[in-house]
Design a protein around this motif. Structure first.
Motif, PDB file in Angstrom:
ATOM      1  N   UNK A 232       0.972  -1.121   0.062  1.00  0.00           N
ATOM      2  CA  UNK A 232       0.012  -0.085  -0.072  1.00  0.00           C
ATOM      3  C   UNK A 232       1.050   1.104  -0.033  1.00  0.00           C
ATOM      4  N   UNK A 233       1.889   1.265   0.991  1.00  0.00           N
ATOM      5  CA  UNK A 233       2.747   2.381   0.924  1.00  0.00           C
ATOM      6  C   UNK A 233       3.553   2.805  -0.438  1.00  0.00           C
ATOM      7  N   UNK A 234       4.006   1.656  -1.261  1.00  0.00           N
ATOM      8  CA  UNK A 234       4.642   1.866  -2.459  1.00  0.00           C
ATOM      9  C   UNK A 234       3.606   2.357  -3.388  1.00  0.00           C
ATOM     10  N   UNK A 235       2.585   1.755  -3.720  1.00  0.00           N
ATOM     11  CA  UNK A 235       1.725   2.241  -4.653  1.00  0.00           C
ATOM     12  C   UNK A 235       0.938   3.449  -4.317  1.00  0.00           C
ATOM     13  N   UNK A 236       0.718   3.863  -3.091  1.00  0.00           N
ATOM     14  CA  UNK A 236       0.240   5.390  -2.839  1.00  0.00           C
ATOM     15  C   UNK A 236       1.135   6.213  -3.293  1.00  0.00           C
ATOM     16  N   UNK A 237       2.444   6.059  -3.154  1.00  0.00           N
ATOM     17  CA  UNK A 237       3.622   6.983  -3.544  1.00  0.00           C
ATOM     18  C   UNK A 237       3.959   6.832  -4.780  1.00  0.00           C
ATOM     19  N   UNK A 238       3.282   6.215  -5.643  1.00  0.00           N
ATOM     20  CA  UNK A 238       3.656   5.944  -7.205  1.00  0.00           C
ATOM     21  C   UNK A 238       2.938   6.696  -8.262  1.00  0.00           C
ATOM     22  N   UNK A 239       2.182   7.663  -7.625  1.00  0.00           N
ATOM     23  CA  UNK A 239       1.308   8.411  -8.627  1.00  0.00           C
ATOM     24  C   UNK A 239       1.989   9.167  -9.917  1.00  0.00           C
ATOM     25  N   UNK A 240       2.999   9.739  -9.451  1.00  0.00           N
ATOM     26  CA  UNK A 240       3.886  10.550 -10.419  1.00  0.00           C
ATOM     27  C   UNK A 240       4.519   9.409 -11.596  1.00  0.00           C
ATOM     28  N   UNK A 241       4.721   8.429 -11.099  1.00  0.00           N
ATOM     29  CA  UNK A 241       5.288   7.262 -12.004  1.00  0.00           C
ATOM     30  C   UNK A 241       4.118   6.548 -13.036  1.00  0.00           C
ATOM     31  N   UNK A 242       2.970   6.279 -12.191  1.00  0.00           N
ATOM     32  CA  UNK A 242       2.026   5.448 -12.837  1.00  0.00           C
ATOM     33  C   UNK A 242       0.608   5.984 -12.634  1.00  0.00           C
ATOM     34  N   UNK A 243      -0.110   6.269 -13.735  1.00  0.00           N
ATOM     35  CA  UNK A 243      -1.488   6.962 -13.497  1.00  0.00           C
ATOM     36  C   UNK A 243      -2.459   6.001 -13.932  1.00  0.00           C
ATOM     37  N   UNK A 244      -3.456   5.496 -13.134  1.00  0.00           N
ATOM     38  CA  UNK A 244      -4.577   4.483 -13.861  1.00  0.00           C
ATOM     39  C   UNK A 244      -5.790   4.914 -13.807  1.00  0.00           C
ATOM     40  N   UNK A 245      -6.461   5.332 -14.986  1.00  0.00           N
ATOM     41  CA  UNK A 245      -7.667   6.062 -15.104  1.00  0.00           C
ATOM     42  C   UNK A 245      -8.782   4.987 -14.764  1.00  0.00           C
ATOM     43  N   UNK A 246      -8.487   3.704 -15.128  1.00  0.00           N
ATOM     44  CA  UNK A 246      -9.753   2.716 -15.387  1.00  0.00           C
ATOM     45  C   UNK A 246      -9.381   1.884 -14.063  1.00  0.00           C
ATOM     46  N   UNK A 247     -10.041   2.408 -12.718  1.00  0.00           N
ATOM     47  CA  UNK A 247      -9.739   1.727 -11.423  1.00  0.00           C
ATOM     48  C   UNK A 247     -10.704   0.463 -11.498  1.00  0.00           C
ATOM     49  N   UNK A 248     -11.827   0.420 -12.322  1.00  0.00           N
ATOM     50  CA  UNK A 248     -12.594  -0.793 -12.482  1.00  0.00           C
ATOM     51  C   UNK A 248     -11.625  -2.085 -12.457  1.00  0.00           C
ATOM     52  N   UNK A 249     -10.613  -1.917 -13.217  1.00  0.00           N
ATOM     53  CA  UNK A 249      -9.560  -3.079 -13.517  1.00  0.00           C
ATOM     54  C   UNK A 249      -9.053  -3.524 -12.273  1.00  0.00           C
ATOM     55  N   UNK A 250      -8.634  -2.578 -11.222  1.00  0.00           N
ATOM     56  CA  UNK A 250      -8.043  -2.764 -10.196  1.00  0.00           C
ATOM     57  C   UNK A 250      -9.076  -3.594  -9.351  1.00  0.00           C
ATOM     58  N   UNK A 251     -10.351  -3.047  -9.351  1.00  0.00           N
ATOM     59  CA  UNK A 251     -11.281  -3.765  -8.488  1.00  0.00           C
ATOM     60  C   UNK A 251     -11.502  -5.573  -9.035  1.00  0.00           C
ATOM     61  N   UNK A 252     -11.438  -5.417 -10.113  1.00  0.00           N
ATOM     62  CA  UNK A 252     -11.587  -6.753 -10.678  1.00  0.00           C
ATOM     63  C   UNK A 252     -10.398  -7.795 -10.347  1.00  0.00           C
TER      64      UNK A 252
END
Length: 340
Positions: A232-252
């Motif tokens: 969680x810590x790593x991914x919450x700090x990665x917004x400048x490196x990786x931007x994901x628009x379709x969060x439905x894919x993450x939910x799946x």
């Protein structure tokens, strides 16, 4: 001649006035220094805000393992050797699931944690707020007169302040409902992500017990929680490196994690705990990415007028997902622990 001299004097006075206006004024605050102070301040506030919750969840298995009941009051036995409440089950279950939300676990945790440790994190928040964060008035790029006038504003107003056009308080009930319906595209995936990951964390972590390892049951549970929080810590700090628009894919993908780990709890087909370690780290990465990208997308795609209300309304997503997962994880825990 008099007219020419008068016009010349006016031009000179105008040029002198322009020169005085063009004189550089010292900045009210070093903006770069203020930026870093605010960044560090908000980072520490977030750390302090989540510290007690993370400690409570990570220590849930230890707390429940050492719990002893006497009448209507419970206390924590300081003895070093916890006794499983249901050792006949292949899951080595406690009598109570780690899924119950906050209050009861927090009460038990305050037996276990020293008050000084808790106070140091309750005490750090006001220090960060008052000493690190800079007030918006001090960063106002306006002139000294504007800063002085803003500083003279009364602390208590005798009249109700007028609502700003971009404030959520100026939105009508119909506008709020319209905005909320548009937010469902963001809210529903985040609810699903939190439901799936907290169903895993508080419903399945205790049941993912491997006997073919040197780690005790409590140590396995702590490693699960640590790896999840690291992801969680790593991914919450990665917004400048990786931007994901379709969060439905993450939910799946998070739901697939839940189904896979639930199948392993039932059938026990994973040969080593290290496979579970990788899956839980991946679970944390998905959860943190869903959270940070949801709010980032809302900040980018909503209008200035609706942004404040949209951000506040989306905050119900994690609470709703965690509550629903706790309601279902409790009966699941009781059912599986009754199996031999």
């Amino acid at each position: 001649m008099g007219g020419c001299a008068g016009s010349r004097r006016r031009r000179l006075s105008d040029s002198e006035g322009e020169e005085t206006v063009r004189e550089p004024r010292p900045p009210l605050l070093d903006h770069q220094g203020a930026h870093w102070k605010n960044a560090v301040g908000f980072w520490l506030l977030g750390l302090c805000n989540n510290f007690s919750y993370v400690v409570m969840l990570s220590a849930a298995h230890d707390i429940l393992s050492h719990e002893r009941t006497s009448g209507n009051q419970s206390h924590v036995d300081p003895g070093p050797a916890p006794i499983p409440h249901n050792s006949s089950s292949r899951f080595d279950c406690n009598s109570v699931s780690t899924a119950p939300p906050g209050s009861c676990q927090w009460d038990l945790c305050c037996w276990k944690l020293r008050p000084g440790c808790l106070f140091s994190f309750c005490g750090d928040q006001p220090v960060c707020y008052f000493l690190l964060l800079t007030s918006p008035e001090a960063q106002d790029p306006g002139g000294e007169e504007e800063a002085e006038s803003s500083a003279r504003q009364p602390l208590i107003r005798t009249e109700a302040p007028e609502s700003k056009p971009g404030s959520s308080s100026s939105l009508s009930l119909r506008e709020r409902w319209t905005v909320f319906k548009g937010l469902l595209w963001y809210i529903v995936p985040l609810v699903v992500v939190y439901f799936a990951e907290y169903f895993i964390n508080q419903g399945l972590f205790e049941l993912l017990f491997f006997r073919n390892t040197s780690l005790s049951h409590a140590q396995q549970y702590r490693w699960y929680q640590m790896l999840y929080q690291a992801g969680v810590f790593a991914s919450r700090s990665s917004l400048r490196c990786c931007h994901i628009r379709f969060t439905w894919a993450l939910a799946l993908l998070q739901c697939l994690n839940l189904a896979f780990l639930l199948a392993d709890v039932w059938f026990g087909f994973l040969p080593s705990i290290y496979f579970v370690f990788l899956i839980i780290l991946y679970e944390g990465l998905l959860g943190g990415a869903a959270y940070v990208n949801t709010f980032h997308n809302i900040a980018l795609e909503t209008s200035d007028e609706h942004r404040e209300f949209a951000m506040a309304a989306t905050c119900i997503s994690d609470t709703l997902g965690i509550s629903l997962s706790g309601l279902l994880a409790l009966p699941l825990h009781d059912f599986l622990c009754q199996l031999s």
